[in-house]
Motif scaffolding. Structure first.
Motif, PDB file in Angstrom:
ATOM      1  N   VAL A   1      65.849  17.373  44.875  1.00 44.55           N
ATOM      2  CA  VAL A   1      65.869  18.719  44.297  1.00 44.55           C
ATOM      3  C   VAL A   1      65.979  18.592  42.774  1.00 44.55           C
ATOM      4  CG1 VAL A   1      67.059  20.945  44.266  1.00 44.55           C
ATOM      5  CG2 VAL A   1      67.008  19.583  46.371  1.00 44.55           C
ATOM      6  N   PRO A   2      65.006  19.147  42.039  1.00 43.83           N
ATOM      7  CA  PRO A   2      65.095  19.105  40.580  1.00 43.83           C
ATOM      8  C   PRO A   2      66.388  19.774  40.104  1.00 43.83           C
ATOM      9  CG  PRO A   2      62.948  19.895  41.279  1.00 43.83           C
ATOM     10  CD  PRO A   2      63.814  19.834  42.500  1.00 43.83           C
ATOM     11  N   GLU A   3      66.957  19.235  39.058  1.00 42.89           N
ATOM     12  CA  GLU A   3      68.235  19.721  38.520  1.00 42.89           C
ATOM     13  C   GLU A   3      68.223  21.226  38.263  1.00 42.89           C
ATOM     14  OE1 GLU A   3      72.224  19.263  37.061  1.00 42.89           O
ATOM     15  OE2 GLU A   3      70.937  18.028  38.319  1.00 42.89           O
ATOM     16  N   MET A   4      67.154  21.721  37.654  1.00 42.36           N
ATOM     17  CA  MET A   4      67.087  23.145  37.321  1.00 42.36           C
ATOM     18  C   MET A   4      67.137  24.000  38.596  1.00 42.36           C
ATOM     19  SD  MET A   4      64.200  25.146  35.050  1.00 42.36           S
ATOM     20  CE  MET A   4      64.436  24.147  33.583  1.00 42.36           C
TER      21      MET A   4
ATOM     22  N   LEU B   1      59.014  23.374  48.317  1.00 43.57           N
ATOM     23  CA  LEU B   1      59.519  24.234  47.239  1.00 43.57           C
ATOM     24  C   LEU B   1      60.010  23.403  46.055  1.00 43.57           C
ATOM     25  CD1 LEU B   1      61.380  26.912  49.388  1.00 43.57           C
ATOM     26  CD2 LEU B   1      59.226  27.204  48.132  1.00 43.57           C
ATOM     27  N   ALA B   2      60.686  22.298  46.338  1.00 42.19           N
ATOM     28  CA  ALA B   2      61.159  21.420  45.263  1.00 42.19           C
ATOM     29  C   ALA B   2      59.981  20.830  44.498  1.00 42.19           C
ATOM     30  CB  ALA B   2      62.045  20.312  45.841  1.00 42.19           C
ATOM     31  N   HIS B   3      58.936  20.455  45.220  1.00 44.62           N
ATOM     32  CA  HIS B   3      57.745  19.897  44.567  1.00 44.62           C
ATOM     33  C   HIS B   3      57.079  20.939  43.665  1.00 44.62           C
ATOM     34  CE1 HIS B   3      54.161  17.549  43.856  1.00 44.62           C
ATOM     35  NE2 HIS B   3      53.438  18.601  44.228  1.00 44.62           N
ATOM     36  N   ARG B   4      57.069  22.179  44.123  1.00 47.50           N
ATOM     37  CA  ARG B   4      56.490  23.265  43.310  1.00 47.50           C
ATOM     38  C   ARG B   4      57.161  23.311  41.944  1.00 47.50           C
ATOM     39  NH1 ARG B   4      53.856  27.983  43.030  1.00 47.50           N
ATOM     40  NH2 ARG B   4      54.912  29.836  42.250  1.00 47.50           N
ATOM     41  N   VAL B   5      58.473  23.130  41.914  1.00 51.30           N
ATOM     42  CA  VAL B   5      59.217  23.144  40.650  1.00 51.30           C
ATOM     43  C   VAL B   5      58.997  21.837  39.894  1.00 51.30           C
ATOM     44  CG1 VAL B   5      61.526  23.204  39.621  1.00 51.30           C
ATOM     45  CG2 VAL B   5      60.949  24.768  41.500  1.00 51.30           C
ATOM     46  N   ALA B   6      59.140  20.714  40.585  1.00 52.56           N
ATOM     47  CA  ALA B   6      59.069  19.397  39.926  1.00 52.56           C
ATOM     48  C   ALA B   6      57.690  19.098  39.354  1.00 52.56           C
ATOM     49  CB  ALA B   6      59.481  18.304  40.912  1.00 52.56           C
ATOM     50  N   SER B   7      56.643  19.690  39.923  1.00 45.63           N
ATOM     51  CA  SER B   7      55.290  19.387  39.455  1.00 45.63           C
ATOM     52  C   SER B   7      54.924  20.116  38.165  1.00 45.63           C
ATOM     53  CB  SER B   7      54.270  19.713  40.544  1.00 45.63           C
ATOM     54  OG  SER B   7      54.257  21.098  40.815  1.00 45.63           O
ATOM     55  N   ALA B   8      55.774  21.025  37.722  1.00 44.19           N
ATOM     56  CA  ALA B   8      55.510  21.734  36.465  1.00 44.19           C
ATOM     57  C   ALA B   8      55.629  20.755  35.302  1.00 44.19           C
ATOM     58  CB  ALA B   8      56.492  22.885  36.285  1.00 44.19           C
ATOM     59  N   LYS B   9      54.677  20.808  34.400  1.00 40.19           N
ATOM     60  CA  LYS B   9      54.665  19.872  33.273  1.00 40.19           C
ATOM     61  C   LYS B   9      55.519  20.352  32.103  1.00 40.19           C
ATOM     62  CE  LYS B   9      50.137  18.116  34.450  1.00 40.19           C
ATOM     63  NZ  LYS B   9      48.732  18.105  34.147  1.00 40.19           N
ATOM     64  N   ARG B  10      55.656  21.666  31.966  1.00 35.53           N
ATOM     65  CA  ARG B  10      56.394  22.197  30.822  1.00 35.53           C
ATOM     66  C   ARG B  10      57.615  22.964  31.306  1.00 35.53           C
ATOM     67  NH1 ARG B  10      54.019  25.343  26.876  1.00 35.53           N
ATOM     68  NH2 ARG B  10      53.489  26.870  28.469  1.00 35.53           N
TER      69      ARG B  10
ATOM     70  N   PRO C   1      58.926  25.878  30.342  1.00 32.34           N
ATOM     71  CA  PRO C   1      58.746  27.302  30.673  1.00 32.34           C
ATOM     72  C   PRO C   1      58.115  27.503  32.064  1.00 32.34           C
ATOM     73  CG  PRO C   1      58.018  26.897  28.429  1.00 32.34           C
ATOM     74  CD  PRO C   1      58.289  25.556  29.046  1.00 32.34           C
ATOM     75  N   THR C   2      57.186  26.640  32.413  1.00 32.27           N
ATOM     76  CA  THR C   2      56.564  26.737  33.733  1.00 32.27           C
ATOM     77  C   THR C   2      57.587  26.404  34.814  1.00 32.27           C
ATOM     78  OG1 THR C   2      54.445  26.066  32.769  1.00 32.27           O
ATOM     79  CG2 THR C   2      54.645  25.939  35.179  1.00 32.27           C
TER      80      THR C   2
ATOM     81  N   VAL D   1      61.192  28.102  39.181  1.00 34.74           N
ATOM     82  CA  VAL D   1      62.533  28.189  39.757  1.00 34.74           C
ATOM     83  C   VAL D   1      62.836  29.643  40.102  1.00 34.74           C
ATOM     84  CG1 VAL D   1      65.011  28.020  39.242  1.00 34.74           C
ATOM     85  CG2 VAL D   1      63.491  26.094  38.729  1.00 34.74           C
ATOM     86  N   ALA D   2      62.540  30.558  39.171  1.00 31.75           N
ATOM     87  CA  ALA D   2      62.778  31.987  39.424  1.00 31.75           C
ATOM     88  C   ALA D   2      61.959  32.463  40.624  1.00 31.75           C
ATOM     89  CB  ALA D   2      62.443  32.804  38.171  1.00 31.75           C
ATOM     90  N   ASP D   3      60.718  31.992  40.738  1.00 33.60           N
ATOM     91  CA  ASP D   3      59.866  32.368  41.869  1.00 33.60           C
ATOM     92  C   ASP D   3      60.449  31.861  43.186  1.00 33.60           C
ATOM     93  OD1 ASP D   3      58.085  33.529  40.095  1.00 33.60           O
ATOM     94  OD2 ASP D   3      56.615  31.887  40.199  1.00 33.60           O
ATOM     95  N   VAL D   4      60.927  30.627  43.206  1.00 39.00           N
ATOM     96  CA  VAL D   4      61.501  30.047  44.422  1.00 39.00           C
ATOM     97  C   VAL D   4      62.758  30.816  44.824  1.00 39.00           C
ATOM     98  CG1 VAL D   4      62.669  28.008  45.378  1.00 39.00           C
ATOM     99  CG2 VAL D   4      60.490  27.753  44.157  1.00 39.00           C
ATOM    100  N   ILE D   5      63.622  31.102  43.860  1.00 38.99           N
ATOM    101  CA  ILE D   5      64.848  31.855  44.167  1.00 38.99           C
ATOM    102  C   ILE D   5      64.485  33.228  44.723  1.00 38.99           C
ATOM    103  CG2 ILE D   5      66.932  32.908  43.188  1.00 38.99           C
ATOM    104  CD1 ILE D   5      67.077  29.812  43.503  1.00 38.99           C
TER     105      ILE D   5
END
Length: 157
Positions: free
Chosen positions: A99-102, A128-137, A139-140, A145-149
């Protein structure tokens, strides 16, 4: 005992799956019996391809199993299609989710989202974790993270 009890050499090949073409290494058929594919058809592993650390899953393909090598991993390892690589691995915890820290912090701040998260299968949590972790920047990643929550709170996953 070796950190990586399973080892094999394989060429990197392309695997056509419908309209998709993947870059993969196939597990030698003689190793199928040594691994718990009946229980875990998408067997999660940790190891090394060449000298590059790797985690992923063997996926089934008509009685054989392959390990997907993404473009990013191919580039990082300096690999080319047709090249032979040495693969070393161990069977990983099948329920583990990185799980990404953020995302972890956001889940801790929202008990309802955390409750829903904990009810999900490991595969859905990994997605869901991959969706967050795959973001390069950042802000993305923040937006994802907001979308997953929000999806967890609304039950939309």
């Amino acid at each position: 005992m070796s950190e990586f009890p399973h080892r094999f050499d394989s060429p990197i090949v392309t695997h056509n799956f419908g309209t998709y073409v993947y870059t993969v290494v196939f597990l030698p058929v003689e190793m199928n019996e040594d691994l718990p594919f009946a229980q875990y058809p998408h067997l999660r592993i940790k190891g090394e391809v060449g000298d590059m650390p790797f985690s992923g899953a063997f996926r089934p393909a008509r009685g054989r199993w392959y390990l997907l090598l993404s473009k990013k991993k191919m580039k990082a390892g300096g690999f080319d299609v047709g090249e032979w690589v040495h693969v070393r691995f161990r069977v990983a915890d099948q329920d583990a989710v990185d799980v990404p820290e953020m995302l972890r912090l956001a889940l801790e701040k929202n008990p309802y989202a955390m409750e829903t998260w904990e009810k999900l299968s490991p595969g859905k949590r990994r997605g869901l974790a991959h969706r967050v972790a795959s973001a390069k920047r950042t802000p993305t990643q923040t937006r994802r993270v907001a979308d997953v929550i929000e999806m967890l709170v609304l039950g939309e996953f």
